[in-house]
Design a protein around this motif. Structure first.
Motif, PDB file in Angstrom:
ATOM      1  N   ARG A 118       0.837  -1.196   0.000  1.00  0.00           N
ATOM      2  CA  ARG A 118       0.000   0.000   0.000  1.00  0.00           C
ATOM      3  C   ARG A 118       0.873   1.247   0.000  1.00  0.00           C
ATOM      4  O   ARG A 118       2.030   1.205   0.397  1.00  0.00           O
ATOM      5  N   HIS A 119       0.269   2.349  -0.427  1.00  0.00           N
ATOM      6  CA  HIS A 119       0.917   3.643  -0.278  1.00  0.00           C
ATOM      7  C   HIS A 119       0.830   4.094   1.178  1.00  0.00           C
ATOM      8  O   HIS A 119       0.054   3.546   1.970  1.00  0.00           O
ATOM      9  N   ALA A 120       1.587   5.118   1.475  1.00  0.00           N
ATOM     10  CA  ALA A 120       1.467   5.815   2.752  1.00  0.00           C
ATOM     11  C   ALA A 120       1.337   7.301   2.448  1.00  0.00           C
ATOM     12  O   ALA A 120       2.088   7.842   1.628  1.00  0.00           O
ATOM     13  N   LEU A 121       0.370   7.937   3.049  1.00  0.00           N
ATOM     14  CA  LEU A 121       0.179   9.385   2.891  1.00  0.00           C
ATOM     15  C   LEU A 121       1.006  10.080   3.957  1.00  0.00           C
ATOM     16  O   LEU A 121       0.847   9.805   5.150  1.00  0.00           O
ATOM     17  N   ALA A 122       1.899  10.967   3.537  1.00  0.00           N
ATOM     18  CA  ALA A 122       2.836  11.540   4.505  1.00  0.00           C
ATOM     19  C   ALA A 122       3.280  12.934   4.104  1.00  0.00           C
ATOM     20  O   ALA A 122       3.109  13.367   2.952  1.00  0.00           O
ATOM     21  N   CYS A 123       3.877  13.613   5.059  1.00  0.00           N
ATOM     22  CA  CYS A 123       4.521  14.912   4.822  1.00  0.00           C
ATOM     23  C   CYS A 123       5.552  15.106   5.925  1.00  0.00           C
ATOM     24  O   CYS A 123       5.640  14.304   6.865  1.00  0.00           O
ATOM     25  N   SER A 124       6.319  16.152   5.842  1.00  0.00           N
ATOM     26  CA  SER A 124       7.345  16.408   6.853  1.00  0.00           C
ATOM     27  C   SER A 124       6.752  17.158   8.041  1.00  0.00           C
ATOM     28  O   SER A 124       5.736  17.854   7.915  1.00  0.00           O
ATOM     29  N   PRO A 125       7.369  17.044   9.224  1.00  0.00           N
ATOM     30  CA  PRO A 125       6.907  17.836  10.373  1.00  0.00           C
ATOM     31  C   PRO A 125       6.935  19.334  10.083  1.00  0.00           C
ATOM     32  O   PRO A 125       6.053  20.070  10.542  1.00  0.00           O
ATOM     33  N   ALA A 126       7.917  19.778   9.303  1.00  0.00           N
ATOM     34  CA  ALA A 126       8.006  21.206   8.986  1.00  0.00           C
ATOM     35  C   ALA A 126       6.815  21.661   8.151  1.00  0.00           C
ATOM     36  O   ALA A 126       6.331  22.788   8.294  1.00  0.00           O
ATOM     37  N   TYR A 127       6.331  20.779   7.272  1.00  0.00           N
ATOM     38  CA  TYR A 127       5.157  21.130   6.461  1.00  0.00           C
ATOM     39  C   TYR A 127       3.940  21.332   7.355  1.00  0.00           C
ATOM     40  O   TYR A 127       3.132  22.248   7.150  1.00  0.00           O
ATOM     41  N   LEU A 128       3.814  20.479   8.384  1.00  0.00           N
ATOM     42  CA  LEU A 128       2.670  20.591   9.289  1.00  0.00           C
ATOM     43  C   LEU A 128       2.725  21.856  10.138  1.00  0.00           C
ATOM     44  O   LEU A 128       1.695  22.330  10.613  1.00  0.00           O
ATOM     45  N   GLU A 129       3.912  22.392  10.346  1.00  0.00           N
ATOM     46  CA  GLU A 129       4.026  23.632  11.103  1.00  0.00           C
ATOM     47  C   GLU A 129       3.413  24.803  10.344  1.00  0.00           C
ATOM     48  O   GLU A 129       2.962  25.776  10.953  1.00  0.00           O
ATOM     49  N   ALA A 130       3.372  24.687   9.022  1.00  0.00           N
ATOM     50  CA  ALA A 130       2.869  25.788   8.199  1.00  0.00           C
ATOM     51  C   ALA A 130       1.494  25.513   7.606  1.00  0.00           C
ATOM     52  O   ALA A 130       0.885  26.419   7.038  1.00  0.00           O
TER      53      ALA A 130
END
Length: 300
Positions: free
Chosen positions: A161-173
């Motif tokens: 399966r895929h995993a949906l993800a982003c970086s912690p820095a992206y979540l800060e903004a």
């Protein structure tokens, strides 16, 4: 008389155009050839051949019987060849195509295979494109996405399966998505060969399919480029879990919407639809299936 021999003799008479020529081809007397054909006609209760002093020709029943019996004999020959291939020592060159995302799992298989079968050499090519196995002369592709040619044969090695993800820095903004529909408001880093295009698919906690149309400032065939951009806080990534598993474990990327499962796919061995799968190819696929099964925790 042996029915299989009689079928063979009948076919030779038709192909050679006469009893005498067939007898020479089969190293058999003309009388024996005639007896075999007569035996078939007696069994069937129909005349298969019109006979004159100069030539023989098929009757309507004979034409039908010749076409069917020829196929039966061809199938028997194919079965004999296939069984013989099971015990044949693999040799020659095995041409394989795979992607950069899979090579970390495939390399140990290649190494082990070459140790087991020293008479085989491997020509391994890596790339991020849809390969034409027949046109480019490949024996096999190990692929995480389906190839578009439906005439190809596919054997599943392992699900993923895929995993949906982003970086912690992206979540800060950016506000993290709480449901799949929210993904559409983010910059989505898109893989060109994702089977559903710009429609990312998930399954909710009840098992119902949910789709969202996505957009973003990049679409590419390079999974590594998308990974790099996600690590640099440039968007949300829907990546094969085995591509970013180390980044997730290290906290460099954060999984999003864990209650929504992306669609399941397979890593498969894909090969041309040939009458006989060469022993060298079959043995490689068997070994890959065993080894990839051991990595299912990476794929899930």
């Amino acid at each position: 008389m042996d029915r299989l021999t009689s079928l063979t003799v009948f076919g030779r008479v038709v192909e050679c155009g006469g009893f005498s020529a067939a007898a020479r081809r089969l190293n058999m007397s003309v009388t024996m050839v005639g007896n075999h054909v007569q035996s078939l006609e007696d069994r069937l209760g129909v005349r298969l051949l019109n006979r004159t002093t100069r030539k023989v020709s098929l009757t309507e029943s004979g034409k039908y019987y010749y076409e069917r019996s020829s196929q039966i004999l061809a199938d028997l020959d194919e079965a004999d060849t296939a069984v013989g291939a099971l015990t044949t020592t693999p040799r020659g060159t095995l041409r394989i195509f795979t992607s950069t995302a899979i090579i970390r799992f495939l390399s140990p298989v290649v190494s082990e295979y070459l140790s087991l079968y020293p008479s085989v050499s491997i020509d391994l090519n890596i790339g991020e494109r849809m390969v034409d196995l027949v046109e480019e002369g490949y024996d096999l592709a190990i692929s995480a996405v389906p190839l578009p040619d439906n005439s190809l044969i596919s054997r599943r090695l392992t699900p993923w399966r895929h995993a949906l993800a982003c970086s912690p820095a992206y979540l800060e903004a950016h506000q993290p998505p709480s449901v799949p529909a929210d993904i559409g408001t983010h910059n989505c880093l898109r893989y060109a060969y994702y089977p559903y295009g710009d429609e990312w698919r998930f399954f909710d906690p009840n098992g119902e399919q949910v789709s969202v149309r996505v957009a973003g400032n990049i679409v590419t065939t390079s999974a590594e480029t998308l990974r790099y951009m996600a690590l640099n806080a440039q968007g949300i990534l829907l990546a094969p879990s085995f591509v970013i598993v180390d980044d997730l474990a290290a906290g460099k990327l954060v999984r999003l919407l864990p209650d929504y499962k992306p669609a399941e796919f397979n890593i498969s061995a894909i090969y041309p639809n040939r009458a006989h799968l060469p022993t060298k190819t079959r043995l490689f696929i068997d070994l890959a299936a065993e080894r990839f099964a051991e990595h299912r925790r990476w794929m899930s």
